[in-house]
Write an enzyme that holds these catalytic residues in place. Structure first.
Site, mmCIF file in Angstrom:
data_model
loop_
_atom_site.group_PDB
_atom_site.id
_atom_site.type_symbol
_atom_site.label_atom_id
_atom_site.label_comp_id
_atom_site.label_asym_id
_atom_site.label_seq_id
_atom_site.Cartn_x
_atom_site.Cartn_y
_atom_site.Cartn_z
ATOM 1 N N HIS A 97 -19.036 -12.143 9.234
ATOM 2 C CA HIS A 97 -17.621 -12.431 9.007
ATOM 3 C C HIS A 97 -16.940 -11.227 8.380
ATOM 4 C CE1 HIS A 97 -13.947 -14.579 8.214
ATOM 5 N NE2 HIS A 97 -14.008 -14.253 6.933
ATOM 6 N N SER A 98 -15.753 -10.873 8.885
ATOM 7 C CA SER A 98 -14.933 -9.783 8.350
ATOM 8 C C SER A 98 -15.731 -8.472 8.386
ATOM 9 C CB SER A 98 -14.452 -10.146 6.941
ATOM 10 O OG SER A 98 -13.391 -9.327 6.526
ATOM 11 N N MET A 99 -15.892 -7.787 7.268
ATOM 12 C CA MET A 99 -16.693 -6.571 7.264
ATOM 13 C C MET A 99 -18.078 -6.834 7.856
ATOM 14 S SD MET A 99 -17.998 -4.183 4.053
ATOM 15 C CE MET A 99 -19.434 -5.202 3.648
ATOM 16 N N ALA A 101 -18.879 -8.658 10.290
ATOM 17 C CA ALA A 101 -18.871 -8.655 11.754
ATOM 18 C C ALA A 101 -19.094 -7.247 12.289
ATOM 19 C CB ALA A 101 -17.548 -9.221 12.275
ATOM 20 N N SER A 126 -16.795 -12.851 13.408
ATOM 21 C CA SER A 126 -15.781 -13.749 12.876
ATOM 22 C C SER A 126 -14.777 -12.980 12.025
ATOM 23 C CB SER A 126 -16.472 -14.833 12.028
ATOM 24 O OG SER A 126 -15.542 -15.540 11.234
#
Length: 266
Positions: A97-99, A101, A126
């Site tokens: 998720h975020s970083m 990903a 994500s």
């Protein structure tokens, strides 16, 4: 209280041990996040029992708080890939998720380059725009007050933590470091992955538009799917069931050894 995760090595936490699992799900936290963020996903009743759930613990936080922080995404990817190699005796699915990903993508690249058929079987990303969609960022250069305001804006951090000066003293250096890592990241054009990619995104995410999430399709020669949820950057906190269902469907497909994934026969 969340159960204490098993420690496989300094980088990997077994959030849901399954010694005989058909597939391993490896989760990569967001900037400022830690392995324990994925406890709710790991213990979701709807998550398939066919999978073991692991999470990556970055240096400088929780039980690794005495280790130096790493502010280079490339170095993080190198080290995380090395830690995961011994666990590739089972099919791997990476979720970030975020970083996390972007980091999961870079780890997938490294695993594929290090040995034949070394790529994970699937990549789930994500709340993050595709690596080829660059946006400048200077969050890591902001004052502590401005950094706290950013954390309140994007969500994902308990407001009580942000109101506690002692906790902030611990949290902010980690957050600033991780923003420095992701804001300093630059994608270098390389051949696409061959594993399928599923991109998940909140439809009101200030950090990732639907178009930027859809651009992940350019980073695989396999199948691609885009799923959007109502919400912002941390939409997954409000849609834990839906996210667990989406992840579980991928894991079930990978757990079926005779099924062709993404048209590439892997």
């Amino acid at each position: 209280m969340s159960p204490t995760p098993d420690v496989t090595n300094s980088w990997i936490r077994r959030l849901r041990p399954r010694p005989d699992a058909a597939v391993r799900l490896v989760c990569f936290p967001h900037a400022g996040g830690s392995a324990t963020y994925y406890h709710p996903l790991a213990h979701s009743p709807s998550l398939t029992p066919a999978a073991e759930v692991l999470a990556v613990q970055y240096p400088g936080r929780q039980d690794r708080r005495r280790e130096p922080l790493v502010d280079s995404l490339s170095l993080l990817a190198d080290q995380a890939a090395t830690a995961l190699e011994p666990l590739a005796d089972r099919p791997l699915v990476l979720f970030g998720h975020s970083m996390g990903a972007t980091l999961a993508y870079e780890v997938a690249r490294r695993l594929g380059a290090r040995r034949p058929a070394g790529e994970p079987r699937w990549l789930l990303v994500s709340g993050r725009r595709a690596p080829s969609r660059f946006r400048g960022g200077t969050v890591h250069l902001r004052t502590d007050t401005e950094l706290v305001e950013e954390l309140r804006r994007v969500g994902g951090t308990d407001p009580a933590f942000l109101d506690d000066p002692e906790l902030l003293e611990t949290i902010l250096p980690v957050v600033r470091n991780d923003y420095r890592a992701i804001e300093g990241y630059r994608w270098t054009p390389v051949p696409p992955l061959t594993c399928p990619i599923t991109a998940l995104v909140g439809d009101r995410d200030p950090q990732t538009t639907l178009d930027e999430a859809a651009a992940w399709k350019q980073h695989t020669s396999g199948a691609f799917e885009l799923r959007d949820f109502a919400g912002g950057h941390f939409y997954l906190d409000a849609h834990r069931q839906g996210v667990a269902d989406a992840v579980s469907r991928v894991l079930e497909r990978v757990a079926r050894p005779m099924e062709t994934l993404g048209g590439n026969g892997r």
